[in-house]
Scaffold this active site. Structure first.
Site, short mmCIF file in Angstrom:
data_model
loop_
_atom_site.label_atom_id
_atom_site.label_comp_id
_atom_site.label_asym_id
_atom_site.label_seq_id
_atom_site.Cartn_x
_atom_site.Cartn_y
_atom_site.Cartn_z
N GLU A 176 -0.86 62.74 -20.38
CA GLU A 176 -1.88 63.03 -19.48
C GLU A 176 -2.88 63.79 -19.15
O GLU A 176 -4.02 64.04 -19.37
CB GLU A 176 -2.13 61.72 -18.10
N ASP B 295 3.80 58.95 -17.79
CA ASP B 295 4.31 59.01 -16.16
C ASP B 295 5.22 57.56 -16.67
O ASP B 295 4.37 57.06 -17.57
CB ASP B 295 3.59 58.39 -15.27
N GLU C 226 1.24 52.25 -14.85
CA GLU C 226 -0.42 53.32 -15.52
C GLU C 226 -0.57 54.08 -16.31
O GLU C 226 -0.92 54.18 -18.17
CB GLU C 226 -0.97 54.44 -14.33
N TYR D 268 8.29 63.49 -10.14
CA TYR D 268 6.69 62.54 -9.72
C TYR D 268 7.06 61.70 -8.47
O TYR D 268 8.38 61.72 -7.81
CB TYR D 268 8.05 61.20 -11.47
N ARG E 32 4.85 59.38 -7.25
CA ARG E 32 4.26 58.41 -7.08
C ARG E 32 5.39 57.21 -7.58
O ARG E 32 6.35 56.73 -8.29
CB ARG E 32 2.93 57.30 -7.93
N HIS F 195 11.88 55.73 -10.74
CA HIS F 195 12.19 57.38 -10.36
C HIS F 195 12.96 57.37 -9.04
O HIS F 195 13.72 56.80 -8.35
CB HIS F 195 11.22 57.42 -10.53
#
Length: 914
Positions: A17, A104, A108, A332, A334, A379
């Site tokens: 991204e 990711d 999203e 990560y 989020r 995650h």
């Protein structure tokens, strides 16, 4: 430029991204890989200013971007600022043998990967490459173990996007018509705003209660005691407990009658009667104290703790965490998970042993289970990356990145350490008169355990930290003690505290509203839209927010219902987990269930006739005949036609009956000055949101009794003359003659070379204009006195391009953690602002020159940097065209795609762009 490691053995194109992420990953991959960024989403539903393809432009649903009559098919448009990047990716793909989509590993990211596949239409093998940390080993493992796209995650993301589009595009116009133009509604942002407004309502309705007790200081009289003195508070009298704050309701009345409510007189009298009394220890109760470590960070707890300890906003926290992740420092960011991999547990335990010794690490690793419902456990928790953790000093980081990494590192290491242990003590001291009993509590820590590494902050600054101690003397039952001080102490109950960013994040998560990954953007949105502003760290709703929430509660109650919004999150989770399908859920949301249940969104927004715009924006002040009204130009008070503006720095809970009377009692600057002898119109001086001004009142044209009423467009209505007062003028002493002269502005002075010269008073000061040429004037008074000869002299002078000498700063705040430059507060044309010499950011509502801190200034500057336009690279000169007789042809690529969906999610793999 893409990161290119050569093409030995074929070329693999890896798409991520962000450019920063691409740069880091490229450094870990060997030859044969080209790593390029999509720079976020490459396409979305059509937005403002997007060009709708001709084949859809005539459709009624095209601007909405969702065909609600055809299974809610979305229309996707390649973003105008991404077209060149898409072309670049297509060109790179032509030279590649394989495509790796390395976005990711969340909904999203999965959606971005799916859009890339749909737009690029690769003819080579496609792999989904996932990882939760950017380290050499993690990237190698991700390449070696790719998976397919998870189309259920794509479905869930798309459903959320369509829900948000339907809500925003259908409800926002209602706010424009009934409250104010330019407002916006959002599926989760409106609910978050409601929470802040409800808390303010509670503060407005709150009645404070006063209560008293006695405060004492006792001494054992033994020199061997350390300490020998201790404080205590009156607990009961004659067996009846003395009332405390928890015994009162929000109305200021006692909620129970079995307590003794002391006022000042009673407390003072009791202290007098106890003068000369003897005291002894009635009881001593000791209990072991244990405090377990805090779980590693997930998204919301990181946002809360960064707010408490570092003064970061949720949005800024995520920006810094994103940089740490993309540069390979943390996992990560989020995530709902609080679990650690075996590798991470081993790294945390090893570091704790190295830094604090084996005595501080338990024999077995600690395991944490998530308490968040519907947690996405894809995650790990947020932790330092790698198989061995780097201490903050070993990272080479600085500024905000260092501070946030240190917080994450400390929390992760502490999570694998032993409990803190100690002893809590409760003592009761009894007087030999009035059966007055006093209470004292203490705590000692005998083994600090994880507290050596990390102590969590608290939203309430008066709360004791977990590592705080309060030592009492070594007391025994029956022991006599001396009273050194005895005095009445007054207290008052306090209204519920306003939300801070940290506490609002916690409230949203506790109510299961929205996703943790969206909280930062939600809070950022309600701040930017003016629904909420900050006063210190507190979130204060504007009067505009009261009007918007009032309308939504009364006419769209379900849409801002907490349980309904939380239920929608469960629906999205069910879609992601293959327990529900998107089309039936979207149909139920938009069209209703077709039975006796809740109406759908379409029906709710169809009938607006029963919404009284004035009533929605009106709030009576209890016990008065005064009404607060939210108008087009701001908030004002209305008492039977008499009006007064509400200063912008007055918060809703401060606008009491007394404050309202005070505002009405102030001398009014709105008064009639007289009548214009030429037009016969009344001339008034008034105060508006931008200062005092003079204006004329135009008479209403009488209409014939039998004439039908015609609605005249606002642009066609006659406009009164209006002019701002000069800075040298006083609204209390201005005369009719002064006003009539002001109303001649803009004033035609004459002509130079056949062009009119006009004097204007602009937002940057007075100036004269001739055609497209203009010159600033030194004083406002020149607007009324300048002659055409003087104007000729001014235009004859060369135009001044230089700036005025910089004004001295109002305050010096300290060093900006990002730029490392000194930050100062300055006064500008549009009010005070903070600057580090490179970036300027205006102070917002609730910020003051006197109270702003370096942390708040850094937040404003960081927000401004994020919004700053990206500087475009200078365009390269095209090479000279070669002479040719062949006509070049191009094929215009379509940039929109309407995606077809079937009941089976796997059908997505074969959908074609329209």
């Amino acid at each position: 430029m893409p990161a290119n490691n050569g093409n030995a053995g074929g070329t693999r194109l890896v798409i991520v991204e962000s450019p920063a992420k691409a740069k880091t990953i490229a450094g870990y991959l060997g030859r044969g890989y080209v790593v390029e960024s999509s720079i976020g989403h490459i396409r979305d539903l059509p937005g403002k200013g997007d060009t709708i393809p001709e084949e859809y432009a005539s459709q009624a649903w095209a601007k909405l971007g969702v065909n609600v009559d055809d299974d809610f098919e979305p229309l996707y448009i390649v973003n105008s600022d991404k077209k060149s990047q898409v072309s670049k990716l297509k060109q790179l793909l032509k030279e590649a043998d394989e495509l790796y989509l390395a976005t990711d590993e969340d909904r999203e990211g999965e959606a971005i990967a799916w859009h890339l596949r749909e737009v690029l239409k690769p003819k080579v093998p496609v792999h989904r490459m996932v990882f939760h940390e950017i380290t050499p080993q993690a990237i190698r493992d991700a390449v070696a173990n790719p998976r397919d796209l998870n189309l259920r995650l794509v479905d869930a993301q798309e459903t959320r996007r369509i829900l948000d589009r339907l809500y925003g595009f259908e409800v926002s116009p209602v706010l424009w018509k009934k409250v104010k133009q330019g407002l916006s509604a959002g599926r989760v942002q409106s609910v978050a705003t409601r929470l802040v407004v409800e808390r303010e309502r509670d503060r407005i309705a709150f009645t404070s209660a006063s209560y008293w007790d006695l405060s004492a200081v006792f001494d054992t009289g033994l020199a061997s005691d350390d300490p020998s003195r201790f404080g205590a508070t009156l607990l009961s009298v004659a067996g009846k407990r003395v009332a405390q704050g928890r015994d009162f309701g929000s109305d200021g009345l006692l909620t129970r009658q079995d307590v003794l409510h002391l006022d000042q007189a009673a407390a003072t009298a009791l202290a007098g009667r106890l003068n000369g009394a003897s005291y002894s220890v009635r009881s001593v109760e000791r209990k072991p104290y244990t405090r377990k470590p805090y779980a590693p960070f997930r998204t919301t707890t990181l946002q809360q703790e960064a707010s408490r300890k570092l003064g970061f906003s949720a949005k800024f926290t995520m920006q810094v965490a994103q940089k740490l992740y993309e540069n390979g420092f943390i996992t990560y960011m989020r995530t709902d998970s609080i679990t650690l991999s075996e590798t991470a547990v081993a790294a945390a335990r090893a570091q704790a042993i190295k830094l604090y010794g084996s005595a501080y690490v338990p024999d077995k690793p600690r395991v944490y289970a998530s308490k968040v419902k519907n947690a996405q456990e894809a995650h790990e928790a947020i932790r330092p990356s790698g198989e061995e953790f780097r201490t903050p000093g070993e990272t080479g980081l600085s500024g905000d990145m260092f501070r946030l990494y240190e917080l994450i590192w400390q929390r992760t290491v502490a999570s694998q350490m032993k409990d803190a242990e100690g002893e809590s003590v409760s003592v009761r001291v009894l007087a030999d008169r009035e059966q007055a009993e006093f209470s004292a509590t203490g705590r000692t820590i005998t083994f600090y355990g994880f507290l050596k590494a990390y102590v969590e902050g608290a939203d309430d600054p008066s709360t004791d930290r977990d590592d705080s101690e309060k030592r009492l003397p070594n007391l025994t039952e029956g022991q006599a003690v001396n009273v050194l001080e005895l005095a009445p102490a007054g207290h008052a109950t306090k209204p519920p505290a306003r939300y801070t960013e940290a506490s609002l994040v916690k409230e949203l998560e506790d109510r299961e509203i929205g996703r943790p990954s969206t909280y930062a953007s939600i809070i950022g949105t309600i701040l930017e839209r003016g629904y909420v502003f900050k006063k210190g760290t507190a979130l204060v709703p504007s009067f505009l927010a009261f009007a918007v929430v009032n309308l939504l509660e009364q006419h769209f109650g379900n849409l801002v219902d907490y349980d309904f919004t939380a239920e929608m999150e469960k629906v999205l989770d069910d879609i992601a987990n293959d327990r529900a399908e998107r089309v039936p859920e979207l149909r139920r949301f938009y069209f209703g269930d077709g039975g006796d249940g809740d109406e759908g969104l379409k029906d709710l927004v169809s009938d607006l006739g029963n919404i009284d715009a004035k009533e929605i924006s009106s709030f009576p002040i209890k016990g008065t005949d005064i009404v607060i009204r939210v108008g087009r130009y701001g908030t004002y008070l209305d008492r039977e036609g008499a009006k007064v503006n509400v200063p912008s720095d007055v918060t809703p809970d401060e606008l009491t009956a007394e404050k309202a009377e005070e505002l009405f009692a102030q001398p009014s600057s709105a008064r009639e000055l007289g009548t214009d002898p030429v037009t016969g119109h009344a001339i008034w001086v008034r105060n508006g949101p931008y200062g005092h001004y003079v204006t004329e009142v135009l008479p209403e044209e009488p209409a014939a009794a039998d004439a039908p009423k015609k609605r005249v467009k606002k642009a066609d209505q006659p406009k009164p003359r209006i002019s701002s007062l000069f800075k040298s003028m006083d609204p209390e002493t201005i005369t009719l003659d002064d006003a009539l002269r002001l109303l001649t502005i803009p004033r035609v002075i004459g002509e130079i070379d056949g062009e009119e010269v006009v004097a204007h008073n602009g937002k940057f000061g007075p100036y004269i204009k001739k055609g497209t040429d203009s010159r600033s004037l030194t004083a406002e008074e020149e607007l009324l006195t300048m002659t055409i000869e003087q104007a000729k002299e001014v235009f004859a002078q060369p135009k001044q391009r230089g700036r005025r000498a910089a004004a001295a700063p109002l305050r010096e705040l300290g060093e900006d953690p990002v730029s490392k430059k000194p930050v100062v507060v300055k006064e500008g044309r549009f009010g005070p602002y903070v600057t580090d010499g490179e970036t300027n950011a205006s102070l917002r509502k609730g910020d003051t020159v006197e109270d702003i801190t370096i942390e708040r200034a850094a937040e404003l500057l960081a927000d401004r940097r994020e919004k700053a336009p990206v500087k475009k690279a200078p365009a390269k000169k095209a090479p000279a065209k070669k002479a040719t007789t062949t006509k070049a042809t191009t094929t215009k690529a379509k940039t929109a795609a309407a995606k077809s969906t079937t009941s089976k999610p796997t059908a997505r793999a074969n959908t074609k762009a329209k």
